[in-house]
Motif scaffolding. Structure first.
Motif, PDB file in Angstrom:
ATOM      1  N   THR A 230      38.729   6.720 -29.299  1.00 47.42           N
ATOM      2  CA  THR A 230      38.221   6.791 -27.921  1.00 47.42           C
ATOM      3  C   THR A 230      38.049   8.252 -27.517  1.00 47.42           C
ATOM      4  O   THR A 230      37.052   8.619 -26.878  1.00 47.42           O
ATOM      5  CB  THR A 230      39.199   6.090 -26.942  1.00 47.42           C
ATOM      6  N   LEU A 249      46.032  11.915 -27.446  1.00 50.20           N
ATOM      7  CA  LEU A 249      45.581  10.822 -28.316  1.00 50.20           C
ATOM      8  C   LEU A 249      46.706  10.274 -29.197  1.00 50.20           C
ATOM      9  O   LEU A 249      47.874  10.382 -28.863  1.00 50.20           O
ATOM     10  CB  LEU A 249      44.388  11.321 -29.125  1.00 50.20           C
ATOM     11  N   GLU A 381      47.840   5.425 -37.483  1.00 42.66           N
ATOM     12  CA  GLU A 381      48.678   4.943 -36.382  1.00 42.66           C
ATOM     13  C   GLU A 381      48.599   3.413 -36.313  1.00 42.66           C
ATOM     14  O   GLU A 381      47.509   2.837 -36.367  1.00 42.66           O
ATOM     15  CB  GLU A 381      48.176   5.532 -35.067  1.00 42.66           C
TER      16      GLU A 381
HETATM   17  P1  NAD Z   1      42.306   3.104 -25.807  1.00 40.53           P
HETATM   18  O1  NAD Z   1      41.792   4.381 -26.351  1.00 40.53           O
HETATM   19  O2  NAD Z   1      41.749   1.845 -26.335  1.00 40.53           O
HETATM   20  O3  NAD Z   1      42.098   3.042 -24.221  1.00 40.53           O
HETATM   21  C1  NAD Z   1      42.539   4.087 -23.362  1.00 40.53           C
HETATM   22  C2  NAD Z   1      41.715   4.024 -22.071  1.00 40.53           C
HETATM   23  O4  NAD Z   1      40.363   4.398 -22.337  1.00 40.53           O
HETATM   24  C3  NAD Z   1      41.657   2.630 -21.454  1.00 40.53           C
HETATM   25  O5  NAD Z   1      41.675   2.756 -20.052  1.00 40.53           O
HETATM   26  C4  NAD Z   1      40.328   2.099 -21.941  1.00 40.53           C
HETATM   27  O6  NAD Z   1      39.805   1.095 -21.119  1.00 40.53           O
HETATM   28  C5  NAD Z   1      39.475   3.354 -21.925  1.00 40.53           C
HETATM   29  N1  NAD Z   1      38.357   3.316 -22.866  1.00 40.53           N
HETATM   30  C6  NAD Z   1      38.263   2.631 -24.025  1.00 40.53           C
HETATM   31  N2  NAD Z   1      37.081   2.909 -24.645  1.00 40.53           N
HETATM   32  C7  NAD Z   1      36.436   3.802 -23.861  1.00 40.53           C
HETATM   33  C8  NAD Z   1      35.186   4.495 -23.950  1.00 40.53           C
HETATM   34  N3  NAD Z   1      34.346   4.303 -24.976  1.00 40.53           N
HETATM   35  N4  NAD Z   1      34.846   5.352 -22.974  1.00 40.53           N
HETATM   36  C9  NAD Z   1      35.686   5.575 -21.942  1.00 40.53           C
HETATM   37  N5  NAD Z   1      36.870   4.938 -21.794  1.00 40.53           N
HETATM   38  C10 NAD Z   1      37.241   4.069 -22.741  1.00 40.53           C
HETATM   39  O7  NAD Z   1      43.894   3.183 -25.978  1.00 40.53           O
HETATM   40  P2  NAD Z   1      44.943   2.010 -25.793  1.00 40.53           P
HETATM   41  O8  NAD Z   1      44.726   1.066 -26.937  1.00 40.53           O
HETATM   42  O9  NAD Z   1      44.950   1.512 -24.404  1.00 40.53           O
HETATM   43  O10 NAD Z   1      46.324   2.806 -26.002  1.00 40.53           O
HETATM   44  C11 NAD Z   1      46.856   3.072 -27.241  1.00 40.53           C
HETATM   45  C12 NAD Z   1      46.492   4.459 -27.728  1.00 40.53           C
HETATM   46  O11 NAD Z   1      46.881   5.444 -26.781  1.00 40.53           O
HETATM   47  C13 NAD Z   1      47.215   4.829 -28.995  1.00 40.53           C
HETATM   48  O12 NAD Z   1      46.339   5.438 -29.908  1.00 40.53           O
HETATM   49  C14 NAD Z   1      48.251   5.839 -28.545  1.00 40.53           C
HETATM   50  O13 NAD Z   1      48.694   6.726 -29.522  1.00 40.53           O
HETATM   51  C15 NAD Z   1      47.545   6.516 -27.455  1.00 40.53           C
HETATM   52  N6  NAD Z   1      48.516   7.164 -26.579  1.00 40.53           N
HETATM   53  C16 NAD Z   1      48.591   8.529 -26.598  1.00 40.53           C
HETATM   54  C17 NAD Z   1      49.529   9.171 -25.808  1.00 40.53           C
HETATM   55  C18 NAD Z   1      49.620  10.667 -25.782  1.00 40.53           C
HETATM   56  O14 NAD Z   1      50.144  11.205 -24.809  1.00 40.53           O
HETATM   57  N7  NAD Z   1      49.127  11.379 -26.773  1.00 40.53           N
HETATM   58  C19 NAD Z   1      50.384   8.437 -25.007  1.00 40.53           C
HETATM   59  C20 NAD Z   1      50.288   7.050 -25.033  1.00 40.53           C
HETATM   60  C21 NAD Z   1      49.334   6.431 -25.814  1.00 40.53           C
END
Ligand code: NAD
Length: 481
Positions: A230, A249, A381
């Motif tokens: 993402t 991420l 991951e």
């Molecule tokens: P995700 O990337 O699927 O979604 C995150 C957010 O982005 C959601 O609100 C989603 O609706 C939105 N989104 C999805 N696709 C998009 C696009 N093309 N354009 C714009 N927005 C979009 O992540 P998830 O599955 O909800 O969460 C898990 C991931 O988050 C894991 O990879 C985890 O490692 C990561 N994470 C990182 C941290 C950090 O601080 N580095 C903390 C927690 C989670």
């Protein structure tokens, strides 16, 4: 409590009512517990316009007055922590006590950033060229798009929006499809604290709403906590309008256990580090590398933890230590990783390795051993209750293995040798390195990734700075002081 079914998005200070509804599932039971709106591209347009309109007045407030609003948000979260925790527990599947603790931790972030808003630093104004007085201004960037993931929806919302608001920006916040309830409830609770349009919440299913928001020409900065793929999509989209990107991420945190480690403290810490939040934690301990002389003992200890964890519905049963993963889809993802590891022929499942028998999206706490560095289960991951344990011979090999993946979010080193601890901490490519611990973060210290774990830092004063422009103002008076 506001009924789940009445939780509509808040845009421009009002409930937003148009869009199509989609179901909210409770991961611990599989039941539908509510529905929320997909506001579509039209909702995003309305929200960005509201944020743009609210920006001049919000940026014009003094840091002291903005801080007062953030402190009021913190007090509101603390006062409603139980109710918010119930929603988060049911929406994400985490034990209730953990969910309530997350609320108080979120409140603390608003308090920290209230103070940070009033403590910005910059180079001293002065005459660096004859006859010219130079000074630096820090200015908010404008409308910030904040996108949050489902593992800690309320906790990570505080990391995203508190520094953005403290800096004087207005925000359009998009909570995750899988878990929007606490964010929506918070928006209702604080609607009277923030001026209309300063914080707008848009909800949606899939990526349409997020993509429309992240690509909107009136958005100046996109702040995402989410998956690495993402983040890459958002970075590409941002190029067209040269937006600032702030990306937290994925991770694949290594744990280096040297032969002089305190294995009792290590084991006690790993219980949470590996399995907290069902392993759905970007800093979760996912790759344990133990010195070859203690590897078998480490496998035994971690397997014992996995086999003795109390798994179940942590909303209804306070003795439960680990709940389900967030969705049936995520359960399939976790299952796929473990099945493919098993299919390598060399990897061995030391504990778990299958879906848990309960209804809902449970996966058994799992330990995989005999893995190789190039295996998918070591490189990618998973975001589930799965850890891969392998060994190393020398310190050099341990560091190389820790750094031998695309991610670089967090790591831990277990040793009683101070020289080795310091040198390892310096050589590991990660935004956070713990020595003889794994997991603690604090509002005062920066958090973020090296390599494909992201760009930018959440938390700390740096997070506020990263939501502001630096402007050099040069006044040419031609005078000598
Ligand atoms: P995700 O990337 O699927 O979604 C995150 C957010 O982005 C959601 O609100 C989603 O609706 C939105 N989104 C999805 N696709 C998009 C696009 N093309 N354009 C714009 N927005 C979009 O992540 P998830 O599955 O909800 O969460 C898990 C991931 O988050 C894991 O990879 C985890 O490692 C990561 N994470 C990182 C941290 C950090 O601080 N580095 C903390 C927690 C989670």
């Amino acid at each position: 409590m506001i009924k789940i079914a009445t939780l509509k998005p808040i845009i421009g200070g009002n409930e937003y009512l148009s869009g199509s509804a989609f179901d909210v599932y409770e991961p611990a039971t599989g039941d539908v517990i509510g529905d929320i709106l997909d506001v579509g591209v039209e909702g995003v347009e309305t929200a960005v316009a509201a944020a743009k309109k609210a920006f001049p007045a919000w940026r014009g407030m003094t840091p002291k007055d903005r801080a007062a609003k953030l402190l009021a948000i913190a007090d509101t979260i603390d006062a409603n922590a139980e109710q918010l925790g119930i929603l988060e527990s049911r929406d994400v599947g985490k034990p209730l006590a953990d969910a309530v603790a997350e609320m108080h931790s979120a409140a603390d972030k608003y308090r920290f950033f209230a103070g940070a808003a009033r403590s910005m630093m910059a180079p001293a104004p002065g005459e660096y060229k004859p006859g010219i007085t130079s000074m630096v201004r820090r200015e908010p960037v404008g409308v910030v798009a904040a996108l949050t993931p489902w593992n800690y929806p309320m906790g990570l919302t505080s990391w995203k929006i508190a520094p953005a608001l403290a800096a004087g920006n207005t925000v359009v916040l998009k909570p995750p499809t899988e878990a929007s309830l606490t964010t929506l409830y918070l928006a209702h609770l604080i609607a009277d604290i923030l001026p209309a349009g300063v914080l707008n919440v848009v909800t949606g299913r899939g990526s349409t709403v997020g993509a429309a928001l992240a690509g909107h020409p009136d958005v100046a900065l996109v702040s995402l906590t989410g998956g690495t793929s993402t983040g890459k999509t958002i970075m590409r989209q941002a190029a067209d309008t040269m937006k600032i990107v702030h990306l937290e991420l994925g991770g694949k945190a290594p744990v280096l256990v040297f032969d002089d480690a305190d294995l009792d403290k290590f084991s006690a810490t790993m219980k949470g580090a590996v399995y907290r939040n069902s392993g759905q934690d970007c800093t979760a301990a996912t790759r344990i590398y133990a010195h070859e002389s203690i590897k078998d003992e480490v496998v035994e200890r971690i397997s014992h933890i996995a086999n003795s964890l109390v798994v179940g519905n942590g909303f209804t049963d306070p003795s439960v230590e680990m709940g389900p993963v967030v969705s049936l889809r995520q359960q399939e993802v976790v299952s796929g990783f473990v099945d493919r590891a098993r299919a390598t022929g060399h990897a061995r499942i030391a504990a778990g390795g299958e879906k848990h028998g309960l209804n809902g999206s449970y996966y058994a706490p799992t330990v995989v051993t005999n893995v190789r560095q190039e295996d998918e289960i070591v490189q990618e991951e998973i975001f589930g209750p799965v850890v891969a344990v392998s060994s190393f011979g020398t310190e050099e090999e341990a560091i190389a293995k820790a750094n031998g993946v695309a991610y670089g979010l967090a790591a831990s080193v277990w040793t009683r040798d101070i020289d080795r601890a310091l040198v390892s901490a310096a050589r590991i490519e990660a935004g956070t390195v713990w020595v003889n611990d794994h997991g603690p973060t604090t509002a005062e210290m920066p958090f973020g990734g090296y390599k494909q774990s992201g760009v930018g830092r959440d938390l700390s004063i740096h997070a506020v700075e990263e939501h502001m422009h630096l402007k050099h103002v040069a006044v040419s008076h031609g005078r000598t002081l």
